[in-house]
Design an enzyme around this catalytic site. Structure first.
Site, PDB file in Angstrom:
ATOM      1  N   ASP A  70       0.826  -1.216   0.000  1.00  0.00           N
ATOM      2  CA  ASP A  70       0.000   0.000   0.000  1.00  0.00           C
ATOM      3  C   ASP A  70       0.854   1.257   0.000  1.00  0.00           C
ATOM      4  OD1 ASP A  70       0.917  -0.474   2.597  1.00  0.00           O
ATOM      5  OD2 ASP A  70      -1.034  -1.100   3.317  1.00  0.00           O
ATOM      6  N   ASN A 142      -7.297  -3.283  14.377  1.00  0.00           N
ATOM      7  CA  ASN A 142      -8.681  -3.620  13.997  1.00  0.00           C
ATOM      8  C   ASN A 142      -8.743  -4.818  13.048  1.00  0.00           C
ATOM      9  OD1 ASN A 142      -7.694  -2.630  11.628  1.00  0.00           O
ATOM     10  ND2 ASN A 142      -9.130  -0.923  11.437  1.00  0.00           N
ATOM     11  N   HIS A 144      -6.970  -5.218  10.246  1.00  0.00           N
ATOM     12  CA  HIS A 144      -6.695  -4.995   8.827  1.00  0.00           C
ATOM     13  C   HIS A 144      -5.377  -5.642   8.405  1.00  0.00           C
ATOM     14  CE1 HIS A 144      -4.594  -0.806   9.550  1.00  0.00           C
ATOM     15  NE2 HIS A 144      -3.682  -1.736   9.459  1.00  0.00           N
ATOM     16  N   GLU A 149      -9.585  -2.492   5.456  1.00  0.00           N
ATOM     17  CA  GLU A 149     -10.204  -2.185   6.740  1.00  0.00           C
ATOM     18  C   GLU A 149     -11.451  -3.053   6.939  1.00  0.00           C
ATOM     19  OE1 GLU A 149      -8.421  -0.556   8.610  1.00  0.00           O
ATOM     20  OE2 GLU A 149      -7.836   1.436   7.941  1.00  0.00           O
TER      21      GLU A 149
END
Ligand code: F6R
Length: 242
Positions: A70, A142, A144, A149
């Site tokens: 990313d 979380n 990811h 996400e």
């Protein structure tokens, strides 16, 4: 069924060494290996180990091709040092003597996002290079992986994504103010990641334990915990510190 191989380590150095060894074994076996790489705090020690081995001439990465997961979109010029390109050049590509022409990101950090751009050309590029031999992943608090996400689809490919409030908060430590953290990025998708022949996910800090627990107990993919996409992958190792 959950097919993941879990390796619990007593500390971050041992976990990083095991991770580095998986990458080194891949490159020893094939000096032209295609590596999928992650940024963030987690892989820093692993990258230091790769740099050390490259400088001791125990390995050469000069023929490897890399694809990062990313890159941020909309970074201010003043925050250029926070781009994932800068991170990789400084932490790994420069000191371990990668050929920069063979290192790839889904978008250049200073490139504006043009509406309706098809970023799946990145997936096509990965496939044209022969596919990823080993994909290194960090883990978001979380759940990811990459910047997929909660809510991400199992069939997602490379695309523009919006960062979760939690991710922005966690990444604010690298910026002067939370408002400087980009709110979007371009990330490989869950399906892009699952196409890698081998995956190694590294989790070193206590804030990842909830995500690790979801990963350990998952029997099916749970969109709210994107890391659970890995449970059906045929060759995934999760290396974690309790
Ligand atoms: C980074 C990436 C993210 C990070 C994750 C953990 O390229 O794709 O998924 O791996 O946010 O970040 P750290 O390692 O900083 O806790």
């Amino acid at each position: 069924m959950n097919k993941i191989n879990f390796i619990k380590c007593p500390n971050a150095t041992i976990a990083s060494a095991k991770t580095a060894e998986i990458i080194l074994a891949t490159v020893r076996n094939n000096p032209q290996a295609v590596l999928g790489l992650a940024t963030g705090s987690t892989p820093i020690e692993t990258y230091k180990m790769l740099v050390r081995d490259a400088n001791q001439k125990r390995i050469s990465f000069s023929q490897c091709t890399t694809f990062n997961l990313d890159e941020y979109v909309g970074l201010k010029k003043a925050d250029a040092a926070q781009s994932y390109r800068a991170f990789m050049n400084n932490q790994l590509f420069g000191p371990a003597h990668f050929n920069l022409d063979q290192t790839h990101f889904p978008i250049q950090w200073d490139q504006p996002v043009v509406a309706n751009t098809d970023y799946t050309t990145y997936d096509a590029h990965i496939q044209a290079a022969g596919g990823i031999d080993v994909q290194l992943l960090g883990l978001g608090e979380n759940g990811h992986i990459g910047f997929n996400e909660p809510g991400s689809s199992l069939t997602s490919l490379t695309r523009q994504v919006h960062l979760d409030a939690q991710t922005i908060k966690n990444n604010a430590r690298f910026f002067k103010a939370i408002n400087d953290v980009p709110t979007t990025a371009v990330s490989m998708g869950l399906q892009s990641i699952l196409q890698a022949r081998k995956i190694v996910l590294l989790a070193l800090t206590p804030n990842k334990l909830s995500a690790i627990n979801h990963l350990r107990t998952a029997q099916t993919f749970n969109r709210q915990w994107p890391c659970t996409a890995l449970i059906n992958h045929p060759d995934t190792t999760v290396i974690w510190v309790e």
